[in-house]
Design an enzyme around this catalytic site. Sequence first.
Site, PDB file in Angstrom:
ATOM      1  CE1 TYR A  51      -4.090   1.196  -0.290  1.00 37.72           C
ATOM      2  CE2 TYR A  51      -4.436  -1.125   0.370  1.00 37.72           C
ATOM      3  CZ  TYR A  51      -4.936   0.005  -0.245  1.00 37.72           C
ATOM      4  OH  TYR A  51      -6.190   0.015  -0.668  1.00 37.72           O
ATOM      5  CD  GLU A  53      -4.573   5.524   0.806  1.00 32.91           C
ATOM      6  OE1 GLU A  53      -4.306   6.360   1.915  1.00 32.91           O
ATOM      7  OE2 GLU A  53      -5.601   4.890   0.751  1.00 32.91           O
ATOM      8  CG  ASP A 196      -7.018  10.619 -24.281  1.00 35.81           C
ATOM      9  OD1 ASP A 196      -6.129  10.035 -24.394  1.00 35.81           O
ATOM     10  OD2 ASP A 196      -8.209  10.381 -24.015  1.00 35.81           O
ATOM     11  CB  THR A 222      -4.435   4.096 -22.117  1.00 32.09           C
ATOM     12  OG1 THR A 222      -3.903   4.272 -23.605  1.00 32.09           O
ATOM     13  CG2 THR A 222      -5.553   4.461 -21.671  1.00 32.09           C
ATOM     14  CE  LYS A 225      -6.868   2.458 -25.966  1.00 34.41           C
ATOM     15  NZ  LYS A 225      -6.936   3.300 -24.544  1.00 34.41           N
ATOM     16  NE  ARG A 231      -6.817  -3.265 -19.777  1.00 35.92           N
ATOM     17  CZ  ARG A 231      -7.031  -3.226 -21.038  1.00 35.92           C
ATOM     18  NH1 ARG A 231      -6.368  -4.305 -21.709  1.00 35.92           N
ATOM     19  NH2 ARG A 231      -7.720  -2.501 -21.898  1.00 35.92           N
TER      20      ARG A 231
HETATM   21  C1  LIG Z   1      -8.558   8.097 -26.492  1.00 32.27           C
HETATM   22  C2  LIG Z   1      -9.041   7.220 -25.393  1.00 32.27           C
HETATM   23  N1  LIG Z   1      -8.908   8.120 -23.948  1.00 32.27           N
HETATM   24  C3  LIG Z   1      -9.124   7.076 -22.945  1.00 32.27           C
HETATM   25  C4  LIG Z   1      -9.399   5.752 -23.070  1.00 32.27           C
HETATM   26  C5  LIG Z   1      -9.695   5.208 -22.021  1.00 32.27           C
HETATM   27  O1  LIG Z   1      -8.927   4.126 -21.429  1.00 32.27           O
HETATM   28  P1  LIG Z   1      -9.326   2.734 -20.481  1.00 32.27           P
HETATM   29  O2  LIG Z   1     -10.094   1.939 -21.177  1.00 32.27           O
HETATM   30  O3  LIG Z   1      -8.222   2.404 -19.974  1.00 32.27           O
HETATM   31  O4  LIG Z   1     -10.223   3.453 -19.301  1.00 32.27           O
HETATM   32  C6  LIG Z   1      -9.473   5.403 -24.347  1.00 32.27           C
HETATM   33  C7  LIG Z   1      -9.572   3.866 -24.631  1.00 32.27           C
HETATM   34  O5  LIG Z   1     -10.140   3.247 -25.386  1.00 32.27           O
HETATM   35  C8  LIG Z   1      -9.124   5.873 -25.439  1.00 32.27           C
HETATM   36  O6  LIG Z   1      -9.260   5.340 -26.722  1.00 32.27           O
END
Ligand SMILES: Cc1ncc(COP(=O)(O)O)c(C=O)c1O
Length: 412
Positions: A51, A53, A196, A222, A225, A231
């Site tokens: 843990y 935090e 993002d 993320t 990918k 993950r």
């Molecule tokens: C552009 C984008 N942002 C955020 C996410 C969210 O990721 P997670 O599925 O890990 O929550 C995704 C997932 O496909 C995504 O394509």
Amino acid sequence: MSLLNAIDPVIAGLLSKEYERQQHTLSLIPSENIASEAVLEALGSVASNKYSEGYAGKRYYGGNEIIDQIESLAVERAKTLFGMEHANVQAYSGSPANQAVYLALLQPGDTVMGMALPAGGHLTHGWKVNFSGKIYKAVQYGVDEKGFLDYDAIASLALQEKPKMIICGATAYSRVIDFKRFREIADSVGAYLLADISHIAGLVVGGVHPSPAPYADVITTTTHKTLRGPRGAIIMCRTTELGTKIDKAIFPGLQGGPHNQTTAAIAVCLEEASQPSFQTYAKQIVENAQALASELTAHGFSLVTGGTDNHLLLVDLTNKGLTGQQAEDALNEVGIIANKNMIPGDPRSPFDPSGLRIGTPSITTRGLNSEDMKTLAKIIASVLENREDSSIIATAKKQVLDLCNRYPAYPR
Ligand SMILES: Cc1ncc(COP(=O)(O)O)c(C=O)c1O
């Protein structure tokens, strides 16, 4: 998995089946990849027992001397690789990472502007069923009739709606995103810019997609990918002031203890992504996607925007008299895993849309090259055009298996 087998043979059996499934099918899902065994080892490590935090040097639990080093390494590697001043590696995944940015920068009811889900955006970019569309006033931009981002239309919408934050980045967009232009639009209304880059992070790191680092206030991604890690997610920003807000939004704002095994695995994947071989990999992802795009076009398939600049293509199946669901099912039958997807202006429902989303990150990790894309396109075309022909389907199955055996997901 001998220990697991002894203690829980049911789960061991299912995991073993999933391993075989991954070995004997080709994933064309653009958001999936095949993490290295080094990443998987870190994920299955004793770091999971701890843990932690808080943040390195400021924990709410004792015994974090080693975890502090692991997390600090992950943070430093992220900052170096993406060229940002601050990084947080604790978000449990991409959606919580985006949620943390909203919590850090906005008040409930503030206006946000992101790409609409049916146009290729993500749920967390303001879609109505998601927290981002429920708690905030979400304004959504789309794409033009050919499927391209229309920056003039986005700029006018921003001027009209005056969002406090603009989100760029996508889940199903096959073209380069002009981050500089998004910065200009954000500046025209004094908005924060969140990039993002979940889908394209590996391409950015690999130098085959421009980086948002010079332009975005905050970057989320993320790690599972194109970046090919566990993950998880990373949030990065350019100032200490924003960094403090984001750290507080993650903990204690949204989460408790970080998943240290994931943090360790993120550090490993960032180390892998900093190697020259990763640049070659990223380049090959795009070459494969472009080869697949031109081969499928030659087989009479219609692609949204007419092609791709990145790791994915969006096929409009209308001219083939097929729906996305039918195509997904037919390909699944022969061991090709792809996913149905809405196309811009889709008259059909999200449950059975007109499109198919195809990506090359996973098959490129396996080693498939541009030459193999010809074979793959031929298989896809023959399956989609002859769904009822059992002998063609049987041949396609064998061809897919042959590719899987030639390019194993994990060498045994
Ligand atoms: C552009 C984008 N942002 C955020 C996410 C969210 O990721 P997670 O599925 O890990 O929550 C995704 C997932 O496909 C995504 O394509």
